[in-house]
Scaffold this motif. Sequence first.
Motif, short mmCIF file in Angstrom:
data_model
loop_
_atom_site.label_atom_id
_atom_site.label_comp_id
_atom_site.label_asym_id
_atom_site.label_seq_id
_atom_site.Cartn_x
_atom_site.Cartn_y
_atom_site.Cartn_z
N PRO A 79 3.58 -15.36 -28.55
CA PRO A 79 3.09 -16.56 -27.85
C PRO A 79 1.76 -16.31 -27.13
CG PRO A 79 4.79 -15.49 -26.56
CD PRO A 79 4.73 -14.76 -27.87
N ASP A 80 0.98 -17.40 -27.00
CA ASP A 80 -0.21 -17.35 -26.15
C ASP A 80 0.20 -17.32 -24.68
OD1 ASP A 80 -2.25 -17.68 -28.26
OD2 ASP A 80 -1.29 -19.63 -28.53
N TYR A 81 1.24 -18.07 -24.35
CA TYR A 81 1.78 -18.12 -22.99
C TYR A 81 3.29 -17.92 -23.05
CZ TYR A 81 -2.66 -20.30 -21.62
OH TYR A 81 -3.98 -20.58 -21.40
N MET A 82 3.83 -17.39 -21.97
CA MET A 82 5.28 -17.27 -21.86
C MET A 82 5.71 -17.66 -20.46
SD MET A 82 7.85 -14.20 -23.00
CE MET A 82 7.39 -12.96 -21.81
N VAL A 83 6.74 -18.50 -20.38
CA VAL A 83 7.35 -18.87 -19.11
C VAL A 83 8.81 -18.41 -19.15
CG1 VAL A 83 7.87 -20.70 -17.47
CG2 VAL A 83 5.85 -20.89 -18.94
N HIS A 84 9.16 -17.55 -18.22
CA HIS A 84 10.52 -16.97 -18.21
C HIS A 84 11.34 -17.62 -17.11
CE1 HIS A 84 13.86 -14.34 -18.37
NE2 HIS A 84 13.48 -13.51 -17.42
N LEU A 85 12.22 -18.53 -17.53
CA LEU A 85 13.08 -19.25 -16.60
C LEU A 85 14.53 -18.82 -16.70
CD1 LEU A 85 11.80 -22.93 -17.21
CD2 LEU A 85 10.99 -21.30 -15.48
N ALA A 86 14.92 -18.19 -17.79
CA ALA A 86 16.33 -17.84 -18.01
C ALA A 86 16.84 -16.93 -16.90
CB ALA A 86 16.49 -17.16 -19.37
N ALA A 87 17.96 -17.31 -16.31
CA ALA A 87 18.51 -16.52 -15.19
C ALA A 87 19.91 -17.01 -14.87
CB ALA A 87 17.63 -16.65 -13.95
N ILE A 88 20.68 -16.17 -14.19
CA ILE A 88 21.90 -16.61 -13.51
C ILE A 88 21.45 -17.09 -12.14
CG2 ILE A 88 24.15 -15.95 -12.62
CD1 ILE A 88 24.06 -15.81 -15.62
N SER A 89 21.55 -18.39 -11.89
CA SER A 89 20.94 -18.95 -10.68
C SER A 89 21.93 -19.52 -9.67
CB SER A 89 19.93 -20.04 -11.06
OG SER A 89 20.57 -21.07 -11.78
N ASP A 98 26.49 -9.71 -13.40
CA ASP A 98 25.70 -10.58 -14.29
C ASP A 98 24.32 -10.87 -13.72
OD1 ASP A 98 27.63 -10.73 -16.22
OD2 ASP A 98 28.39 -12.70 -15.60
N PHE A 99 24.23 -10.99 -12.39
CA PHE A 99 22.93 -11.24 -11.78
C PHE A 99 21.93 -10.16 -12.17
CE2 PHE A 99 25.61 -13.54 -8.58
CZ PHE A 99 25.02 -14.79 -8.70
N TYR A 100 22.36 -8.92 -12.18
CA TYR A 100 21.47 -7.79 -12.44
C TYR A 100 21.24 -7.60 -13.94
CZ TYR A 100 22.53 -7.22 -7.55
OH TYR A 100 22.70 -7.47 -6.22
N ARG A 101 22.29 -7.82 -14.74
CA ARG A 101 22.13 -7.70 -16.20
C ARG A 101 21.11 -8.71 -16.71
NH1 ARG A 101 28.00 -8.05 -16.13
NH2 ARG A 101 28.94 -5.97 -16.23
N VAL A 102 21.21 -9.94 -16.25
CA VAL A 102 20.36 -11.02 -16.75
C VAL A 102 19.03 -11.08 -16.01
CG1 VAL A 102 20.16 -13.52 -17.06
CG2 VAL A 102 22.33 -12.37 -17.54
N ASN A 103 19.09 -11.14 -14.69
CA ASN A 103 17.88 -11.40 -13.91
C ASN A 103 16.93 -10.22 -13.85
OD1 ASN A 103 19.26 -13.76 -13.52
ND2 ASN A 103 19.55 -13.52 -11.33
N VAL A 104 17.47 -9.01 -13.82
CA VAL A 104 16.61 -7.81 -13.73
C VAL A 104 16.38 -7.20 -15.11
CG1 VAL A 104 16.23 -5.58 -12.63
CG2 VAL A 104 17.48 -7.37 -11.40
N LEU A 105 17.46 -6.76 -15.75
CA LEU A 105 17.31 -6.08 -17.04
C LEU A 105 16.82 -7.03 -18.13
CD1 LEU A 105 20.45 -3.75 -17.00
CD2 LEU A 105 18.09 -3.22 -16.36
N GLY A 106 17.25 -8.28 -18.08
CA GLY A 106 16.76 -9.25 -19.07
C GLY A 106 15.26 -9.44 -18.98
#
Length: 311
Positions: A79-89, A98-106
């Motif tokens: 991609p020219d640009y990337m927006v990373h919104l995926a998270a456990i929120s 899950d917070f750390y698996r997804v939000n940090v390691l992801g």
Amino acid sequence: MTLVNEASSSSVGAPQSFRTLVTGASGFTGRYLVDKLLARGHTVIEAVSGGDQPDTPTRIRIDITSPDECRRVLDSVRPDYMVHLAAISFVGHADPLDFYRVNVLGTLNLLEACAAIGHVPRKLLIASSANVYGNVSSAAIDESFPLNPVNHYAASKAAMEAMVRTWFDRLPVLIARPFNYTGRGQAVNFLVPKIVSHFARRAPSIELGNIDIARDFSDVRYVASAYEALLDADVASEIVNVCTGTPYSLREILAAASELTGHELEVQINPAFVRQTDVKMLAGSPAKLHSLVPSVESIPFTETLRWMLGA
């Protein structure tokens, strides 16, 4: 490995058609941001989790906890640009890990995928959260305030930010710290949609926790506009609050919704909903955001409530 900014290699004056990858595109914020980007002429590739539908040119499945999946998707899209919104929120999510698996390691997997395939987008905007500030006795928290997370969601976002900052000299990353925001389509396990749904169906009562906690609530349409504008802004290796600077307590929101609907709702305080780790008051300074994208204007919160109640 030497990373090459492929997007900058196009010939000067050639027509631009940007490819923008949005993780979490099917989520609450993602749906509004995708609409904004499409309206600006971006070709949006929606990266979503789960589902059994086959990939399409503009919609692709990804498990960001898998390094291989991240490399596959990034290499396919470039991609020219990337927006990373995926998270456990959701702060009350059942499994803390899950917070750390997804939000940090992801998030790390996505950055490492860029390095692995030798691709540098024009900009990577990564969504963090103002929850990283914790309990702060200030009516205008700016980006210089120390981080003091008080729950796993906030701690995972603070850890994610620390990790992302180590990439500032390798990738053009911008970290956005949105304060609370809401709008049509947000799940009813979040407070404002829960309140709105009770007023909309004219329920006799509602169970809440501490109604005196105050938040700097924004409209999701404003947040999406800020993200879209920040992609265009000449800024990277920075952290930017996304907020309005005006806090509202749940007590005030209840009163405003009552005035808009003409309905009185009995509020029952349920001690089980009162978390000791709740941040009591969180209001931000939007000064830096305004300096970077002055054309983006916030939406008065009463108008947000009116819009949500009219759904």
